[in-house]
Write a protein that holds these residues in place. Structure first.
Motif, PDB file in Angstrom:
ATOM      1  N   VAL A  95       8.196  -3.165  -6.281  1.00  0.00           N
ATOM      2  CA  VAL A  95       6.956  -2.419  -6.542  1.00  0.00           C
ATOM      3  C   VAL A  95       7.225  -0.916  -6.524  1.00  0.00           C
ATOM      4  CG1 VAL A  95       4.610  -2.002  -5.738  1.00  0.00           C
ATOM      5  CG2 VAL A  95       5.583  -4.282  -5.563  1.00  0.00           C
ATOM      6  N   GLU A  96       8.036  -0.456  -5.591  1.00  0.00           N
ATOM      7  CA  GLU A  96       8.353   0.969  -5.496  1.00  0.00           C
ATOM      8  C   GLU A  96       9.102   1.454  -6.732  1.00  0.00           C
ATOM      9  OE1 GLU A  96       8.970   4.755  -3.322  1.00  0.00           O
ATOM     10  OE2 GLU A  96       7.427   3.223  -3.557  1.00  0.00           O
ATOM     11  N   ILE A  97      10.080   0.667  -7.178  1.00  0.00           N
ATOM     12  CA  ILE A  97      10.866   1.056  -8.350  1.00  0.00           C
ATOM     13  C   ILE A  97      10.000   1.046  -9.604  1.00  0.00           C
ATOM     14  CG2 ILE A  97      12.747   0.292  -9.856  1.00  0.00           C
ATOM     15  CD1 ILE A  97      14.266  -0.552  -7.365  1.00  0.00           C
ATOM     16  N   ASN A  98       9.158   0.045  -9.754  1.00  0.00           N
ATOM     17  CA  ASN A  98       8.269  -0.002 -10.919  1.00  0.00           C
ATOM     18  C   ASN A  98       7.315   1.195 -10.942  1.00  0.00           C
ATOM     19  OD1 ASN A  98       9.397  -2.421 -11.783  1.00  0.00           O
ATOM     20  ND2 ASN A  98       7.886  -3.672 -10.701  1.00  0.00           N
ATOM     21  N   ALA A  99       6.848   1.599  -9.769  1.00  0.00           N
ATOM     22  CA  ALA A  99       5.945   2.751  -9.703  1.00  0.00           C
ATOM     23  C   ALA A  99       6.660   4.033 -10.118  1.00  0.00           C
ATOM     24  CB  ALA A  99       5.381   2.885  -8.289  1.00  0.00           C
ATOM     25  N   PHE A 115       0.851  -1.185   0.000  1.00  0.00           N
ATOM     26  CA  PHE A 115       0.000   0.000   0.000  1.00  0.00           C
ATOM     27  C   PHE A 115       0.890   1.239   0.000  1.00  0.00           C
ATOM     28  CE2 PHE A 115       0.822  -0.717   4.463  1.00  0.00           C
ATOM     29  CZ  PHE A 115       0.995   0.553   4.990  1.00  0.00           C
ATOM     30  N   LYS A 116       0.296   2.351  -0.368  1.00  0.00           N
ATOM     31  CA  LYS A 116       1.024   3.606  -0.439  1.00  0.00           C
ATOM     32  C   LYS A 116       0.885   4.369   0.871  1.00  0.00           C
ATOM     33  CE  LYS A 116       1.167   4.540  -5.396  1.00  0.00           C
ATOM     34  NZ  LYS A 116       0.856   5.531  -6.459  1.00  0.00           N
ATOM     35  N   TYR A 117       2.017   4.912   1.331  1.00  0.00           N
ATOM     36  CA  TYR A 117       2.030   5.711   2.544  1.00  0.00           C
ATOM     37  C   TYR A 117       2.973   6.881   2.332  1.00  0.00           C
ATOM     38  CZ  TYR A 117       2.587   7.131   7.396  1.00  0.00           C
ATOM     39  OH  TYR A 117       2.616   7.862   8.567  1.00  0.00           O
TER      40      TYR A 117
END
Length: 228
Positions: free
Chosen positions: A49-53, A34-36
């Motif tokens: 996931v963070e890098i892909n985003a 999830f995003k925070y």
């Protein structure tokens, strides 16, 4: 304080059985990430996931700037590259606290070089190596940029006063517990030690160098030159 149940989510780390939490007869959804505060937190502590985003956001900006700036023949190449560094690089390199692995750094570097080749008008058929692309663009590789940002942030943390949360997290140690056998997950301090070794910075006395901002800035630039 009113909490939205529809927007509330549950994430568990290293849990064999997913947790089941009910609020007012409504079951909260269990998610893997999830995003925070603009960052994506994953249950397995992976940066994928963070890098892909971040790459996705940077690609969107590249598409918006393509015709108006990056492929505009009325602008000099230096101006286009400056816009790229200001608007695109700053998006997919919000990386001061990242602890990426080699494959993750390679993924970021591939996207970086693909963007530079697109701006410079270089295709794979030209058979121009990546080192030449970086020289023409007068840009550093992602490996060098990541090292520079980490060490610069490390200097800021070290100069912080006592009681600041970032400094407490950096120097904090657990009273009990041991790390798992085998190759453990990389910590921020482990990556910084690797960066300092590549820049020939003494690991035992680096805190004394940080006190002088100009000296530390010079060492950080030297680290960038070594990783290129």
């Amino acid at each position: 304080l009113t909490i939205s149940i529809k927007k509330s989510e549950v994430m568990a780390h290293d849990a064999e059985i997913p947790p089941s939490i009910n609020v007012y007869c409504s079951s909260l959804s269990v998610v893997d990430n999830f995003k925070y505060l603009g960052s994506t937190i994953s249950s397995n502590l992976s940066l994928d996931v963070e890098i892909n985003a971040h790459i996705g956001k940077a690609f969107t900006v590249m598409a918006k700037l393509n015709k108006r700036v990056l492929q505009n023949i009325h602008l000099t190449m230096n101006t286009r590259l400056k816009v790229y560094q200001a608007c695109v690089t700053s998006i997919f390199l919000e990386s001061e606290t990242w602890t990426p692995y080699a494959r993750q750094e390679a993924k970021l570097n591939t996207f970086h070089l693909r963007c530079l080749r697109r701006i410079l008008g270089i295709t794979w058929q030209d058979r121009i190596p990546n080192t030449t692309v970086l020289e023409k663009a007068k840009c550093s590789s992602i490996h060098a940029l990541l090292s520079q940002r980490r060490l610069r942030w490390l200097g800021h943390i070290c100069r912080m006063g006592k009681g600041r949360i970032p400094k407490d997290l950096l120097y904090g140690e657990l009273e009990k517990g041991t790390r798992k056998t085998g190759c453990p997950l990389l910590r921020f301090k482990d990556i910084c030690k690797r960066d300092m070794k590549s820049a020939a910075i003494d690991i035992e006395s680096w805190e004394l160098m940080v006190a002088d901002c100009s000296t530390w800035r010079h060492l950080v630039k030297a680290c960038q030159a070594c990783r290129e």
